[in-house]
Design an enzyme around this catalytic site. Structure first.
Site, PDB file in Angstrom:
ATOM      1  N   ASP A  79       0.265   5.346   0.517  1.00 53.58           N
ATOM      2  CA  ASP A  79      -0.797   6.227   1.027  1.00 53.58           C
ATOM      3  C   ASP A  79      -0.450   7.706   0.973  1.00 53.58           C
ATOM      4  O   ASP A  79       0.627   8.119   1.424  1.00 53.58           O
ATOM      5  CB  ASP A  79      -1.077   5.930   2.511  1.00 53.58           C
ATOM      6  N   GLU A 109      -2.571  10.660   2.864  1.00 51.67           N
ATOM      7  CA  GLU A 109      -3.703  10.965   3.736  1.00 51.67           C
ATOM      8  C   GLU A 109      -3.624  12.445   4.121  1.00 51.67           C
ATOM      9  O   GLU A 109      -2.643  12.881   4.714  1.00 51.67           O
ATOM     10  CB  GLU A 109      -3.689  10.082   4.989  1.00 51.67           C
ATOM     11  N   GLU A 163       0.845  -1.195   0.000  1.00 49.92           N
ATOM     12  CA  GLU A 163       0.000   0.000   0.000  1.00 49.92           C
ATOM     13  C   GLU A 163       0.880   1.246   0.000  1.00 49.92           C
ATOM     14  O   GLU A 163       1.906   1.296   0.696  1.00 49.92           O
ATOM     15  CB  GLU A 163      -0.922  -0.006   1.222  1.00 49.92           C
TER      16      GLU A 163
END
Length: 290
Positions: A108, A110, A106
């Site tokens: 990311d 955010e 993953e």
């Protein structure tokens, strides 16, 4: 005959370029061409005939969407205008995910909401072979709710680069030769969500979401996915001719390296590499540089 061969070879070259483009390009003319709603369809509204979308968070629900297929290496970017005003407790996420339970990969972005007047924080994280906990946080040097800005993730065999408006803010090198895990075995889908996370998002959860300011809106446009679609041609991901594997993308250019250092010197507020309370021994990937 020479003229015939010239045009025949040109035709073969054109066909090869066309086929390659089909294999690696995924730029949607509209949102629904390459994406699907995964959560709360009523909270995602298409704008400009689907060339842009609005995500909504209220007390009933957040929302999310995902690419229809997964990709193996390449670059994904979106222009996003984040939640304006008092957005404390909200998280707008844009990420790649292998969607595998135990050994997921993953990458990311955010975006952590803030109290009015405070800087927006972007947190990045990397999961490789199921191991994450590699958080870094940067305060954005502009108001990301005032206009659209481009957020991109480049992923190739050499490194992963998170960028904001062509400013690299994070680099994770492929150091498998040193025993450091690197995501390269699993295709990943493209995901985005807008949700409530006031137990941790703003000042570690001290600032709670103010529902009197709801609904909260984030806007997206210019979706751009360039990568090897899975399922697709088996040799696409290993093809060194893919533009993102070229020499210009195997390391940061000089101007990119200067921008990267500027961001990290002036705007980084947290780096797991330097958090001795969590990691008394510096994680090996932190010593790899850029």
């Amino acid at each position: 005959m020479a003229i015939f061969n010239h045009f025949r070879n040109a035709g073969v070259l054109f066909l090869w370029v066309l086929v390659s483009a089909v294999c690696v390009w995924g730029r949607p003319a509209t949102f629904l061409q390459d994406f699907r709603v995964t959560w709360a369809d009523s909270h995602i509204r298409q704008i400009d005939q689907g060339r842009a979308i609005q995500l909504t968070l209220d007390q009933n629900s957040g929302c999310g969407f995902a690419s229809k297929v997964k990709y193996m290496f390449g670059r994904v970017s979106m222009k996003i205008k984040l939640v304006p005003g008092d957005s404390a407790g909200t998280v707008t996420a844009f990420y790649l995910n292998s969607d595998t339970n135990y050994v997921r990969d993953e990458l990311d972005f955010e975006f952590l909401g803030n109290r009015t007047g405070q800087p927006y924080t972007v947190q990045t994280n990397i999961y490789a072979h199921g191991k994450g906990d590699r958080e870094q946080r940067v305060n954005l040097w502009f108001d990301p709710a005032a206009d659209f800005h481009t957020y991109s993730i480049l992923w190739n065999h050499h490194h992963i680069v998170f960028s904001v408006d062509d400013f690299p803010i994070r680099v994770y090198k492929n150091n498998e030769a040193r025993g450091i895990p690197y995501p390269k075995m699993q295709a990943m889908g493209v995901y985005s969500t807008l949700w409530e996370a006031d137990d941790w998002a703003t000042r570690g959860g001290l600032e709670k979401i103010d529902w009197s300011k709801a609904p909260f809106y984030a806007y997206y446009k210019d979706f751009d996915i360039e990568g090897c679609a899975v399922p697709g041609p088996a040799n696409c991901a290993s093809n060194p001719r893919n533009w993102w594997e070229g020499a210009a993308y195997q390391a940061l250019k000089a101007i990119e390296a200067r921008r990267y250092r500027w961001v990290r010197m002036n705007h980084m507020i947290y780096d797991y590499c330097k958090d001795k309370s969590r990691y008394p021994v510096t994680p090996p990937e932190c010593l790899a540089g850029i």
